[in-house]
Design a protein around this motif. Structure first.
Motif, PDB file in Angstrom:
ATOM      1  N   GLU A  10       7.469  -2.831   3.867  1.00 44.57           N
ATOM      2  CA  GLU A  10       6.161  -2.362   4.341  1.00 44.57           C
ATOM      3  C   GLU A  10       5.092  -3.027   3.491  1.00 44.57           C
ATOM      4  N   VAL A  15       1.610   3.210   1.854  1.00 42.36           N
ATOM      5  CA  VAL A  15       2.619   3.683   2.802  1.00 42.36           C
ATOM      6  C   VAL A  15       4.015   3.432   2.255  1.00 42.36           C
ATOM      7  N   ASP A  54       8.914  -2.577   8.857  1.00 43.44           N
ATOM      8  CA  ASP A  54       7.673  -2.692   9.630  1.00 43.44           C
ATOM      9  C   ASP A  54       7.758  -3.967  10.470  1.00 43.44           C
ATOM     10  N   LYS A 103       4.256   4.983  13.788  1.00 44.87           N
ATOM     11  CA  LYS A 103       3.369   5.569  12.780  1.00 44.87           C
ATOM     12  C   LYS A 103       2.218   6.296  13.473  1.00 44.87           C
ATOM     13  N   PRO A 104       1.657   7.308  12.798  1.00 43.88           N
ATOM     14  CA  PRO A 104       2.116   7.871  11.516  1.00 43.88           C
ATOM     15  C   PRO A 104       3.362   8.725  11.710  1.00 43.88           C
TER      16      PRO A 104
END
Length: 231
Positions: A10, A15, A54, A103-104
């Motif tokens: 990420e 995060v 991600d 996300k979130p």
């Protein structure tokens, strides 16, 4: 007791740390990567059990990286992304990942998904635990009592795995010789076994001075000592 190793990929530091903190609090060992290049290096060196990935990375598309690196062949893979398009979700799940989260996301939900995926992927006999150590028989990895990875050569791992699988019984040198030689003994001897055990003991000696749990049984060979955990 470490529950497994999770690699969090990420690029947003806040995060990444949020996910990592929750996973560590839940008992996981956590590796961190901000880009695809670091992810590739950690996949090769630490062999994580699961990757949280991600899709939008600064040096590549996470979906493309997962396909190219064949991550799902090495570890569980959960995409965690802002992308809500159904086509992205389908593409990710069809040929690249095991799960897809937008996300979130509540970190507690993420921890639950990690646990569930590892439970699905790992048979009960994947891990052998002894004296605080964890031996991953599938990924051929050893983890210290504090959860950190300890690199072993193929011969060292084979010796330790044989001792772990036979505990609490002692293992003779003849058997260990077969383990490291694949029955081709042209270049190995019982001295090779003793040398590998000596190297294992040196590597597994802990910073607090505690010796490796490998004992010599006079006239027989070696035995793995210490309390065992759930396999």
């Amino acid at each position: 007791m470490v529950q497994g190793t999770v690699l969090v990929v990420e690029d947003a530091p806040e995060v990444r740390e949020l996910y990592a903190d929750c996973l560590e609090a839940a008992g996981f060992r956590v590796l961190r990567a901000a880009d695809a290049a670091t992810m590739a290096r950690l996949l090769a060196s630490d062999r994580p059990d699961l990757v949280l990935l991600d899709i939008d990375l600064p040096d590549g598309n996470g979906l493309d990286c997962a396909r190219r690196m064949r991550i799902r062949d090495q570890a569980g893979l959960i995409f965690v992304t802002v992308r809500t398009d159904n086509e992205d979700r389908i593409a990710a799940l069809e040929d690249a990942g095991d799960d897809y989260v937008t996300k979130p996301v509540d970190p507690r939900e993420l921890v639950a998904r990690v646990r569930n995926l590892l439970r699905r992927r790992s048979p009960d006999d994947t891990y052998v635990r002894f004296d605080g150590w964890t031996l991953d028989l599938v990924r051929r990895a050893l983890f210290r009592p504090d959860g950190s990875f300890l690199a072993l050569t193929a011969g060292e791992f084979n010796i330790l795995a044989a001792l772990a699988m036979m505990r609490p019984n002692p293992v003779n040198r003849e058997y260990l010789l077969d383990v490291i030689s694949s029955r081709d003994r042209a270049n190995v001897s019982e001295h090779t076994v003793d040398t590998l055990v000596m190297r294992l003991r040196r590597k597994m000696r802990q910073d607090n001075g505690r010796d490796a749990p490998i004992l010599t049984v006079r006239g027989v060979g070696y035995v793995l000592a210490g309390e065992s955990g759930d396999s």
